[in-house]
Structure formats: C-alpha cells, structure tokens
Design an enzyme around this catalytic site. Structure first.
Site, PDB file in Angstrom:
ATOM      1  N   ASN A 182     -30.141-104.151 -24.805  1.00  0.00           N
ATOM      2  CA  ASN A 182     -28.960-103.922 -25.368  1.00  0.00           C
ATOM      3  C   ASN A 182     -28.642-104.854 -26.452  1.00  0.00           C
ATOM      4  O   ASN A 182     -29.360-105.717 -26.582  1.00  0.00           O
ATOM      5  CB  ASN A 182     -27.636-104.106 -24.404  1.00  0.00           C
ATOM      6  CG  ASN A 182     -27.538-103.105 -23.397  1.00  0.00           C
ATOM      7  OD1 ASN A 182     -28.583-103.044 -22.429  1.00  0.00           O
ATOM      8  ND2 ASN A 182     -26.425-102.391 -23.418  1.00  0.00           N
ATOM      9  N   CYS A 234     -32.005 -98.633 -19.803  1.00  0.00           N
ATOM     10  CA  CYS A 234     -31.799 -97.414 -18.998  1.00  0.00           C
ATOM     11  C   CYS A 234     -32.863 -97.185 -18.072  1.00  0.00           C
ATOM     12  O   CYS A 234     -33.972 -96.850 -18.617  1.00  0.00           O
ATOM     13  CB  CYS A 234     -31.000 -96.251 -19.706  1.00  0.00           C
ATOM     14  SG  CYS A 234     -30.687 -94.903 -18.409  1.00  0.00           S
ATOM     15  N   HIS A 265     -21.816 -98.538 -28.135  1.00  0.00           N
ATOM     16  CA  HIS A 265     -22.749 -99.063 -27.338  1.00  0.00           C
ATOM     17  C   HIS A 265     -24.076 -98.888 -27.801  1.00  0.00           C
ATOM     18  O   HIS A 265     -24.598 -97.802 -27.571  1.00  0.00           O
ATOM     19  CB  HIS A 265     -22.677 -98.270 -26.006  1.00  0.00           C
ATOM     20  CG  HIS A 265     -23.182 -98.796 -24.869  1.00  0.00           C
ATOM     21  ND1 HIS A 265     -23.016 -99.729 -23.790  1.00  0.00           N
ATOM     22  CD2 HIS A 265     -24.956 -98.722 -24.566  1.00  0.00           C
ATOM     23  CE1 HIS A 265     -24.029 -99.646 -22.893  1.00  0.00           C
ATOM     24  NE2 HIS A 265     -25.002 -99.340 -23.181  1.00  0.00           N
ATOM     25  N   HIS A 303     -28.268 -99.875 -28.301  1.00  0.00           N
ATOM     26  CA  HIS A 303     -29.307-100.586 -27.971  1.00  0.00           C
ATOM     27  C   HIS A 303     -30.116-101.088 -29.119  1.00  0.00           C
ATOM     28  O   HIS A 303     -30.042-100.347 -30.128  1.00  0.00           O
ATOM     29  CB  HIS A 303     -30.207 -99.625 -26.886  1.00  0.00           C
ATOM     30  CG  HIS A 303     -29.535 -99.567 -25.618  1.00  0.00           C
ATOM     31  ND1 HIS A 303     -30.297-100.325 -24.538  1.00  0.00           N
ATOM     32  CD2 HIS A 303     -28.586 -98.789 -25.104  1.00  0.00           C
ATOM     33  CE1 HIS A 303     -29.364 -99.998 -23.467  1.00  0.00           C
ATOM     34  NE2 HIS A 303     -28.175 -99.203 -23.882  1.00  0.00           N
ATOM     35  N   ARG A 355     -24.434-105.478 -15.508  1.00  0.00           N
ATOM     36  CA  ARG A 355     -24.963-103.889 -15.047  1.00  0.00           C
ATOM     37  C   ARG A 355     -25.918-103.523 -15.685  1.00  0.00           C
ATOM     38  O   ARG A 355     -26.997-103.047 -15.248  1.00  0.00           O
ATOM     39  CB  ARG A 355     -23.636-103.043 -14.982  1.00  0.00           C
ATOM     40  CG  ARG A 355     -23.654-101.841 -14.360  1.00  0.00           C
ATOM     41  CD  ARG A 355     -24.214-100.726 -15.226  1.00  0.00           C
ATOM     42  NE  ARG A 355     -23.678-100.397 -16.661  1.00  0.00           N
ATOM     43  CZ  ARG A 355     -24.117 -99.658 -17.459  1.00  0.00           C
ATOM     44  NH1 ARG A 355     -25.313 -98.945 -17.227  1.00  0.00           N
ATOM     45  NH2 ARG A 355     -23.534 -99.436 -18.577  1.00  0.00           N
ATOM     46  N   ASP A 356     -25.790-102.801 -17.149  1.00  0.00           N
ATOM     47  CA  ASP A 356     -26.668-102.510 -17.874  1.00  0.00           C
ATOM     48  C   ASP A 356     -27.808-103.070 -18.115  1.00  0.00           C
ATOM     49  O   ASP A 356     -28.889-102.891 -18.278  1.00  0.00           O
ATOM     50  CB  ASP A 356     -26.039-101.947 -19.180  1.00  0.00           C
ATOM     51  CG  ASP A 356     -26.725-100.888 -19.827  1.00  0.00           C
ATOM     52  OD1 ASP A 356     -27.668-100.202 -19.424  1.00  0.00           O
ATOM     53  OD2 ASP A 356     -26.397-100.701 -20.843  1.00  0.00           O
TER      54      ASP A 356
HETATM   55  C1  LIG Z   1     -25.895 -89.255  -9.428  1.00  0.00           C
HETATM   56  C2  LIG Z   1     -26.906 -89.484  -8.274  1.00  0.00           C
HETATM   57  C3  LIG Z   1     -26.616 -90.007  -7.055  1.00  0.00           C
HETATM   58  C4  LIG Z   1     -27.296 -88.065  -7.976  1.00  0.00           C
HETATM   59  O1  LIG Z   1     -28.727 -87.842  -7.279  1.00  0.00           O
HETATM   60  P1  LIG Z   1     -28.912 -86.662  -6.279  1.00  0.00           P
HETATM   61  O2  LIG Z   1     -30.169 -86.885  -5.805  1.00  0.00           O
HETATM   62  O3  LIG Z   1     -28.910 -85.356  -7.202  1.00  0.00           O
HETATM   63  O4  LIG Z   1     -27.858 -86.605  -5.514  1.00  0.00           O
HETATM   64  P2  LIG Z   1     -27.502 -85.978  -4.063  1.00  0.00           P
HETATM   65  O5  LIG Z   1     -26.154 -85.864  -4.200  1.00  0.00           O
HETATM   66  O6  LIG Z   1     -28.555 -85.002  -3.605  1.00  0.00           O
HETATM   67  O7  LIG Z   1     -27.900 -87.252  -2.976  1.00  0.00           O
HETATM   68  C5  LIG Z   1     -29.334 -87.981  -3.026  1.00  0.00           C
HETATM   69  C6  LIG Z   1     -28.976 -89.313  -1.929  1.00  0.00           C
HETATM   70  O8  LIG Z   1     -28.398 -90.128  -2.701  1.00  0.00           O
HETATM   71  C7  LIG Z   1     -27.132 -90.503  -1.843  1.00  0.00           C
HETATM   72  N1  LIG Z   1     -26.295 -90.818  -2.886  1.00  0.00           N
HETATM   73  C8  LIG Z   1     -25.776 -89.815  -3.798  1.00  0.00           C
HETATM   74  N2  LIG Z   1     -24.841 -90.715  -4.481  1.00  0.00           N
HETATM   75  C9  LIG Z   1     -24.605 -91.691  -4.169  1.00  0.00           C
HETATM   76  C10 LIG Z   1     -23.860 -92.750  -4.663  1.00  0.00           C
HETATM   77  N3  LIG Z   1     -23.150 -92.808  -5.481  1.00  0.00           N
HETATM   78  N4  LIG Z   1     -24.104 -94.080  -3.906  1.00  0.00           N
HETATM   79  C11 LIG Z   1     -24.858 -94.304  -2.948  1.00  0.00           C
HETATM   80  N5  LIG Z   1     -25.799 -93.031  -2.451  1.00  0.00           N
HETATM   81  C12 LIG Z   1     -25.483 -91.839  -3.013  1.00  0.00           C
HETATM   82  C13 LIG Z   1     -26.894 -89.424  -1.041  1.00  0.00           C
HETATM   83  O9  LIG Z   1     -26.093 -89.769   0.127  1.00  0.00           O
HETATM   84  C14 LIG Z   1     -28.555 -88.925  -0.533  1.00  0.00           C
HETATM   85  O10 LIG Z   1     -28.945 -89.600   0.420  1.00  0.00           O
HETATM   86  P3  LIG Z   1     -29.921 -89.393   1.525  1.00  0.00           P
HETATM   87  O11 LIG Z   1     -29.225 -88.148   1.876  1.00  0.00           O
HETATM   88  O12 LIG Z   1     -30.964 -88.711   0.673  1.00  0.00           O
HETATM   89  O13 LIG Z   1     -30.247 -90.422   2.350  1.00  0.00           O
HETATM   90  C15 LIG Z   1     -28.277 -89.932  -8.998  1.00  0.00           C
HETATM   91  O14 LIG Z   1     -28.682 -89.224  -9.829  1.00  0.00           O
HETATM   92  C16 LIG Z   1     -27.980 -91.509  -9.596  1.00  0.00           C
HETATM   93  O15 LIG Z   1     -27.746 -92.462  -8.594  1.00  0.00           O
HETATM   94  N6  LIG Z   1     -28.117 -91.508 -10.891  1.00  0.00           N
HETATM   95  C17 LIG Z   1     -27.755 -92.859 -11.195  1.00  0.00           C
HETATM   96  C18 LIG Z   1     -28.592 -93.022 -12.616  1.00  0.00           C
HETATM   97  C19 LIG Z   1     -28.291 -94.239 -13.261  1.00  0.00           C
HETATM   98  O16 LIG Z   1     -27.754 -95.118 -12.647  1.00  0.00           O
HETATM   99  N7  LIG Z   1     -28.572 -94.470 -14.539  1.00  0.00           N
HETATM  100  C20 LIG Z   1     -28.243 -95.591 -15.299  1.00  0.00           C
HETATM  101  C21 LIG Z   1     -26.831 -95.510 -15.643  1.00  0.00           C
HETATM  102  S1  LIG Z   1     -26.444 -94.705 -17.053  1.00  0.00           S
HETATM  103  C22 LIG Z   1     -26.810 -95.873 -18.491  1.00  0.00           C
HETATM  104  O17 LIG Z   1     -27.502 -96.799 -18.304  1.00  0.00           O
HETATM  105  C23 LIG Z   1     -26.325 -95.448 -19.639  1.00  0.00           C
HETATM  106  C24 LIG Z   1     -25.165 -96.059 -20.308  1.00  0.00           C
HETATM  107  C25 LIG Z   1     -23.903 -95.795 -19.328  1.00  0.00           C
HETATM  108  O18 LIG Z   1     -25.241 -97.647 -19.983  1.00  0.00           O
HETATM  109  C26 LIG Z   1     -24.908 -95.789 -21.724  1.00  0.00           C
HETATM  110  C27 LIG Z   1     -26.041 -95.837 -22.421  1.00  0.00           C
HETATM  111  O19 LIG Z   1     -26.778 -96.928 -22.920  1.00  0.00           O
HETATM  112  O20 LIG Z   1     -26.255 -94.602 -22.976  1.00  0.00           O
END
Ligand SMILES: CC(C)(COP(=O)([O-])OP(=O)([O-])OC[C@H]1O[C@@H](n2cnc3c(N)ncnc32)[C@H](O)[C@@H]1OP(=O)([O-])[O-])[C@@H](O)C(=O)NCCC(=O)NCCSC(=O)C[C@@](C)(O)CC(=O)[O-]
Length: 318
Positions: free
Chosen positions: A262, A253, A220, A222, A27-28
């Site tokens: 990581n 990320c 966690h 990096h 995933r990450d």
């Molecule tokens: C949270 C949202 C979705 C909000 O994004 P948004 O644009 O505010 O959401 P929305 O509700 O307005 O929806 C936009 C579009 O996305 C769709 N949608 C909405 N939600 C989903 C979903 N779950 N699955 C599939 N589709 C989805 C929704 O249906 C819509 O589709 P459209 O009408 O444009 O066709 C967006 O910001 C997002 O996906 N962000 C993810 C970012 C991400 O994955 N970042 C990396 C993970 S965090 C990380 O890595 C850190 C960690 C955990 O490892 C620890 C560390 O190292 O710190």
C-alpha cells in the site's frame, strides 16, 4: 508549497486544508502476509496506531479464515484492542455471515464493505460477479445500518485489473454510486495493483466525479509502480481529502498478484505536511511504531520516509 495550478484551484481555501488519513496496515497491510503475526502484536499495533492520532484505524476482516488465514483471529482482535475517543475502527465484511460474526462480538461500530469494478477480479476475490456482489453488499449495508453500524465502501481495481486489464471508469462510477445509494458514508477507490498513473487515475476520477461528490470519496493507492503519491496529488487537485495508507507500506491483496505495498503512511504524511495539509497524525510516532512493529514481528519493512528519518536519527546528521 503546492504547484501554482493547485493553489489556484478554488478547492484550496485555507478552511479546507485538513486531510483524513485512514490507516489500513493492520488489515490490508497484513492480510496477504504468509507468516502469521501473533494476535497480541496485532492488538498492540492497533493501540499504538491509535496513539498516533489517526481518526480511522482499520483493524481486521470478518472474512472466511479459509480465504484469509492471517486474519482468522478477528474476534480476539476487536475485543482486545483499546478504543480511543474520536477514533473509529472499521472491520472489513464481505457478506452476511461476516456481518453476523462482527455483530456478535458486540463491539464493532463500523464496517467496510468491498466491491470491484471488474467481474474477473470480483469472482476471484469474493466468488461473485460485480452485480451479484453488489446485491450482497447492499443487503449487508442495509442490515448494518439497521443495527446502527456505520458503513464505508471500497471499490477495487478502479484503474486496472490483474485478470482483465484496463477497467472502464464508468463501471467504477456505477459501483461507487450503488455503494453510496445503499448508505455507505464514503467510498474508497482502490487501485489494487498500483498500475494507475496521473493520466489514467485522472480520467477515472473525472468520470466518477460526474455523479459522486469529492467529499464522499477517498482514494486507496498501492505503490507497486511508485505512482501512489502522484496519484494522491491529482486526487487532491480534484477535491478529494481522504486517503488510505498502510504503516511501513505493508500490504497487498491475496487475490491480486503483484499488489504488494500500500502507499506507506509515513510517505503520505510527509507529503501532506510538506504541502500544507493538516492530518492530526504525529509522523514521528508512526515511524517509531514501524520500528517497534519490525522488531516485534521480525520484519524489516520501511517506508522511504521512515528509513530516512531513522537514518538521520542514528547518524544525527543532515
Ligand atoms: C466472501 C467469501 C466468504 C465467499 O466465499 P464462498 O466460498 O463463495 O462462500 P460460501 O458462502 O460458499 O462459504 C464457504 C465457506 O466459508 C464460510 N464463510 C463464508 N463467509 C464467511 C465469513 N464472512 N466468515 C467466516 N466464514 C465464512 C462458510 O461458512 C463456508 O464454510 P464451510 O461450510 O466450507 O466450512 C470469500 O470469498 C471470502 O472470504 N473472500 C474474502 C477475500 C478477501 O478478504 N480479499 C481481500 C479483501 S479486499 C481488498 O483487499 C481490497 C481493498 C478493500 O483493500 C481495496 C483495494 O486495494 O482494492
């Protein structure tokens, strides 16, 4: 052997020399990779990691494919990978839509929700500030628990934020507390851009540990600036016995520039074994899996330990 000051710590009784390594490579590790890794390779990676002995293998994200195209194949991933007894397979979920999709697969038993300790990062990562994102996460956690799904929590940017700079430890503590209150069984503290040092991580952990017990925390790190293992050591000193890492140090990320790499699982395992901790994970198998993944996916990514072990094997020296 651990330094004397660590051995002197009461937390170091032989009864608690077990350490849980949460493998997050699928995933990450992959989420920020531009080149799409075919689904069957991701599935085989998860299966091979399961065979290495991890208790927890994070598999994918139910985030918007527009935001993270690499993990758009999440449905297939969770349906196709094998499930080994005693291994949990959390998937990352950002919102109610993601949870609904994860539940619809009928096979997801654990999710991970993610918050952040800075508004600037939270806005870039999930389009909401910290407070709004917490409200959504708490709702997601509630629904997940009602559906008998276990929930792990993450707090990102616990030491430094790529958009804001230094992060207040009190903010990290607050987000961690909220995640636990909402029902997460554990909260993983993420140094998303790897800027933490023993001094800053120590200060952050001391603050968080005032209100959250060490047993409820994971770390966690990096390895962007080469500080990850030193930061694991200080976390161990403070009683934490769980850390996330990624095979071959894959990772980053997509919403944190410079969050490359990581902490590599192989480096963490070597470190833990050398310091008397048991993980139940077979380091040789992890290195073999990294070799297989490089060949299968056309990568050339190695942990320091993996590279050293492969070189030793090929030269059969030292
Ligand atoms: C949270 C949202 C979705 C909000 O994004 P948004 O644009 O505010 O959401 P929305 O509700 O307005 O929806 C936009 C579009 O996305 C769709 N949608 C909405 N939600 C989903 C979903 N779950 N699955 C599939 N589709 C989805 C929704 O249906 C819509 O589709 P459209 O009408 O444009 O066709 C967006 O910001 C997002 O996906 N962000 C993810 C970012 C991400 O994955 N970042 C990396 C993970 S965090 C990380 O890595 C850190 C960690 C955990 O490892 C620890 C560390 O190292 O710190």
């Amino acid at each position: 052997m651990l330094p004397n000051r660590l051995l002197a710590n009461r937390a170091y009784s032989t009864a608690i020399n077990r350490f849980r390594v949460v493998e997050v490579g699928a995933r990450d590790g992959l989420q920020a990779e531009k080149k799409f890794v075919p689904t069957e390779i991701k599935v085989e990676l998860i299966d091979r990691l399961s065979e290495c002995g991890f208790q927890t293998v994070e598999t994918t994200s139910f985030v918007s494919p527009k935001w993270v195209p690499q993990l758009a194949d999440h449905n297939e991933i969770v349906k196709k990978h094998r499930r080994f007894e005693g291994v949990s397979y959390p998937v990352l979920v950002p919102n109610a839509a993601g949870l609904k999709n994860a539940l619809a697969t009928g096979v997801v038993e654990e999710i991970a929700v993610f918050g952040a300790a800075s508004d600037a990062f939270s806005l870039k990562n999930v389009n909401s500030n910290v407070e709004d994102s917490l409200k959504k996460l708490m709702e997601v956690t509630k629904i997940a628990l009602e559906n008998n799904i276990r929930v792990r929590g993450y707090v990102s940017v616990v030491v430094g934020c790529p958009y804001q700079g230094a992060v207040q430890p009190e903010m990290v503590a607050r987000v961690a507390e909220k995640l636990l209150e909402s029902g997460c069984y554990e909260v993983s503290l993420g140094d998303t851009i790897g800027v933490g040092t023993v001094k800053t991580v120590s200060k952050m952990l001391d603050t968080v540990l005032k209100s959250v017990p060490a047993e409820k925390l994971a770390v966690h790190f990096h390895d962007t600036y080469g500080q990850a293992l030193a930061n694991v050591l200080i976390s161990i000193e403070k009683g934490i016995r769980s850390a996330d890492s990624s095979i071959a140090g894959l990772g980053g990320c997509p919403y944190a520039k410079g969050a490359t790499g990581n902490l590599a699982t192989e480096d963490l395992l070597y470190f833990l074994k050398g310091n008397g901790f048991e993980t139940g994970v077979n380091l040789d198998k992890v290195v073999e899996t990294a070799k297989w993944f490089n060949e299968a996916a056309g990568y050339d990514k190695w942990s320091r330990v993996g590279a050293a072990m492969m070189a030793k094997k090929s030269k059969s020296c030292c």
